[in-house]
Design a protein around this motif. Structure first.
Motif, PDB file in Angstrom:
ATOM      1  N   VAL A   1     113.429   0.707 170.716  1.00  0.00           N
ATOM      2  CA  VAL A   1     112.074   1.178 170.426  1.00  0.00           C
ATOM      3  C   VAL A   1     111.543   2.012 171.587  1.00  0.00           C
ATOM      4  O   VAL A   1     110.946   3.077 171.386  1.00  0.00           O
ATOM      5  CB  VAL A   1     111.131   0.003 170.127  1.00  0.00           C
ATOM      6  CG1 VAL A   1     109.729   0.511 169.796  1.00  0.00           C
ATOM      7  CG2 VAL A   1     111.662  -0.827 168.958  1.00  0.00           C
ATOM      8  N   ARG A   2     111.779   1.547 172.809  1.00  0.00           N
ATOM      9  CA  ARG A   2     111.352   2.330 173.972  1.00  0.00           C
ATOM     10  C   ARG A   2     111.995   3.711 173.975  1.00  0.00           C
ATOM     11  O   ARG A   2     111.389   4.697 174.426  1.00  0.00           O
ATOM     12  CB  ARG A   2     111.717   1.584 175.258  1.00  0.00           C
ATOM     13  CG  ARG A   2     110.925   0.299 175.478  1.00  0.00           C
ATOM     14  CD  ARG A   2     111.264  -0.311 176.840  1.00  0.00           C
ATOM     15  NE  ARG A   2     110.562  -1.576 177.038  1.00  0.00           N
ATOM     16  CZ  ARG A   2     111.153  -2.761 177.010  1.00  0.00           C
ATOM     17  NH1 ARG A   2     112.466  -2.864 176.772  1.00  0.00           N
ATOM     18  NH2 ARG A   2     110.437  -3.857 177.209  1.00  0.00           N
TER      19      ARG A   2
ATOM     20  N   SER B   1     114.526  15.024 164.026  1.00  0.00           N
ATOM     21  CA  SER B   1     114.087  14.463 165.300  1.00  0.00           C
ATOM     22  C   SER B   1     112.931  13.504 165.056  1.00  0.00           C
ATOM     23  O   SER B   1     112.275  13.549 164.006  1.00  0.00           O
ATOM     24  CB  SER B   1     113.635  15.571 166.258  1.00  0.00           C
ATOM     25  OG  SER B   1     112.455  16.189 165.781  1.00  0.00           O
ATOM     26  N   VAL B   2     112.681  12.656 166.033  1.00  0.00           N
ATOM     27  CA  VAL B   2     111.538  11.744 165.949  1.00  0.00           C
ATOM     28  C   VAL B   2     110.247  12.539 165.849  1.00  0.00           C
ATOM     29  O   VAL B   2     109.368  12.244 165.026  1.00  0.00           O
ATOM     30  CB  VAL B   2     111.511  10.808 167.175  1.00  0.00           C
ATOM     31  CG1 VAL B   2     110.210  10.017 167.231  1.00  0.00           C
ATOM     32  CG2 VAL B   2     112.711   9.873 167.158  1.00  0.00           C
ATOM     33  N   GLY B   3     110.127  13.574 166.680  1.00  0.00           N
ATOM     34  CA  GLY B   3     108.912  14.373 166.671  1.00  0.00           C
ATOM     35  C   GLY B   3     108.640  15.024 165.333  1.00  0.00           C
ATOM     36  O   GLY B   3     107.500  15.042 164.859  1.00  0.00           O
TER      37      GLY B   3
ATOM     38  N   ALA C   1     100.600   3.039 173.328  1.00  0.00           N
ATOM     39  CA  ALA C   1     100.047   3.695 172.144  1.00  0.00           C
ATOM     40  C   ALA C   1      98.565   3.993 172.326  1.00  0.00           C
ATOM     41  O   ALA C   1      98.105   5.121 172.089  1.00  0.00           O
ATOM     42  CB  ALA C   1     100.276   2.835 170.909  1.00  0.00           C
ATOM     43  N   VAL C   2      97.802   3.004 172.755  1.00  0.00           N
ATOM     44  CA  VAL C   2      96.358   3.189 172.927  1.00  0.00           C
ATOM     45  C   VAL C   2      96.079   4.291 173.941  1.00  0.00           C
ATOM     46  O   VAL C   2      95.172   5.118 173.752  1.00  0.00           O
ATOM     47  CB  VAL C   2      95.700   1.858 173.345  1.00  0.00           C
ATOM     48  CG1 VAL C   2      94.256   2.080 173.776  1.00  0.00           C
ATOM     49  CG2 VAL C   2      95.763   0.863 172.191  1.00  0.00           C
ATOM     50  N   ALA C   3      96.867   4.343 175.025  1.00  0.00           N
ATOM     51  CA  ALA C   3      96.675   5.385 176.030  1.00  0.00           C
ATOM     52  C   ALA C   3      96.915   6.774 175.461  1.00  0.00           C
ATOM     53  O   ALA C   3      96.360   7.767 175.954  1.00  0.00           O
ATOM     54  CB  ALA C   3      97.616   5.140 177.213  1.00  0.00           C
ATOM     55  N   ALA C   4      97.726   6.852 174.394  1.00  0.00           N
ATOM     56  CA  ALA C   4      98.028   8.140 173.758  1.00  0.00           C
ATOM     57  C   ALA C   4      97.121   8.421 172.565  1.00  0.00           C
ATOM     58  O   ALA C   4      97.329   9.408 171.843  1.00  0.00           O
ATOM     59  CB  ALA C   4      99.486   8.161 173.313  1.00  0.00           C
TER      60      ALA C   4
ATOM     61  N   GLU D   1     108.708  10.245 172.535  1.00  0.00           N
ATOM     62  CA  GLU D   1     108.623  11.350 171.582  1.00  0.00           C
ATOM     63  C   GLU D   1     107.677  11.012 170.439  1.00  0.00           C
ATOM     64  O   GLU D   1     106.934  11.869 169.949  1.00  0.00           O
ATOM     65  CB  GLU D   1     110.021  11.681 171.048  1.00  0.00           C
ATOM     66  CG  GLU D   1     110.073  12.955 170.218  1.00  0.00           C
ATOM     67  CD  GLU D   1     111.485  13.338 169.811  1.00  0.00           C
ATOM     68  OE1 GLU D   1     111.627  14.308 169.049  1.00  0.00           O
ATOM     69  OE2 GLU D   1     112.452  12.660 170.251  1.00  0.00           O
ATOM     70  N   LEU D   2     107.696   9.754 170.015  1.00  0.00           N
ATOM     71  CA  LEU D   2     106.794   9.319 168.940  1.00  0.00           C
ATOM     72  C   LEU D   2     105.337   9.552 169.351  1.00  0.00           C
ATOM     73  O   LEU D   2     104.553  10.161 168.602  1.00  0.00           O
ATOM     74  CB  LEU D   2     107.054   7.845 168.655  1.00  0.00           C
ATOM     75  CG  LEU D   2     106.346   7.139 167.495  1.00  0.00           C
ATOM     76  CD1 LEU D   2     107.070   5.830 167.168  1.00  0.00           C
ATOM     77  CD2 LEU D   2     104.879   6.829 167.779  1.00  0.00           C
TER      78      LEU D   2
END
Length: 281
Positions: free
Chosen positions: A65-66, A44-46, A100-103, A71-72
């Motif tokens: 990509v979205r 899995s991606v995770g 990404a930055v928000a995560a 999960e990434l």
């Protein structure tokens, strides 16, 4: 460095192999399970992303990509760097960068210039968008698949993707121009060998150096860059241009899409040169 590599298509497998050969600890994931010698394979991606310092995505288009982004980002470590090598266009890169930055994840867009003949020996060029510190952090990793000095930091997030579209716009324009030149030469009853020799010494020399054997044989099955990929990228160019006039690109994009719709999508993009030369719409 612990690296997660998502996407093992023709190009992705070659790039991931260079990362592995440089001694990095690599875990790979592909939508349809594929293995890479010397790397762990995640289901899995995770699982792939868990614990990685750098995550590389090498997929097909913005939607692909979205599809993995949620999960990434859910599983990526705080402060990890996400390097997207996919050709997605600047708007999508900025969108992904904001997510990404928000995560709590850093983001760099880093599409490559060149296809499999340059990817195999690790002689690609990578055009990069991102913050200075993030780009410097991943520069050695990008260098594993690039020729010396060919990691080019263009500007902030989205700049690398923008530059890639400028490059691939020229690829489509040259292909169309070469096809029209060959068609004109045929109309004027010029011998094809002589035409190819003379054109190889001019503006079309690079393209003919890559594609002349295909044009002479009429066999476009050994694709290094597929026609579907070029059609997708030219569509991204048109989208990114917005109100800015790109009439030539719109016409070439229509020609490439027509050929894709007729079943040529998996063939090398040089097939569109032959179609234009033959006067096919």
């Amino acid at each position: 460095m612990r690296v997660a590599f998502l996407g093992l298509g023709r190009m992705g497998a070659l790039l991931a192999g260079h990362v592995r050969d440089a001694g990095h600890d690599v875990t790979v994931w592909n939508r349809h399970r594929r293995e890479l010698d010397g790397a762990r394979v995640a289901d899995s991606v995770g699982e792939a992303v868990d614990g990685a310092e750098v995550v590389v995505t090498m997929l097909f288009d913005p939607d692909s990509v979205r599809a993995v982004a949620g999960e990434l980002l859910e599983h990526a470590a705080d402060g990890a760097v996400w390097v997207d090598v996919t050709t997605v266009g600047p708007a999508a890169s900025r969108e992904l960068g904001e997510r990404a930055v928000a995560a709590g994840v850093r983001f760099v867009d880093a599409p490559v210039l060149g296809s499999t003949p340059l990817a195999e020996p690790g002689e690609l060029t990578t055009v990069v968008g991102g913050a200075d510190e993030d780009v410097e952090r991943v520069r050695p990793l990008l260098g594993t698949w690039c020729a010396d000095g060919k990691v080019v930091h263009v500007g902030p997030v989205g700049s690398g993707s923008a530059m890639k579209l400028v490059v691939n716009q020229s690829l489509g324009a040259v292909a169309a121009g070469l096809g029209e030149a060959l068609g004109l030469a045929d109309h004027l009853d010029l011998p094809r060998d002589a035409v190819l020799d003379v054109l190889s010494a001019g503006a079309y020399g690079w393209t003919l150096g890559q594609k002349r054997p295909m044009l002479e044989s009429g066999d476009f099955s050994a694709a290094t860059f597929s026609l579907s990929g070029l059609a997708k990228d030219l569509g991204l160019v048109v989208d990114a241009a917005g109100d800015h006039p790109v009439p030539l690109t719109r016409e070439v994009r229509a020609r490439t899409q027509d050929a894709v719709d007729e079943g040529h999508g998996d063939e090398d993009y040089a097939v569109v040169i032959a179609r234009i030369a033959a006067g096919r719409d």
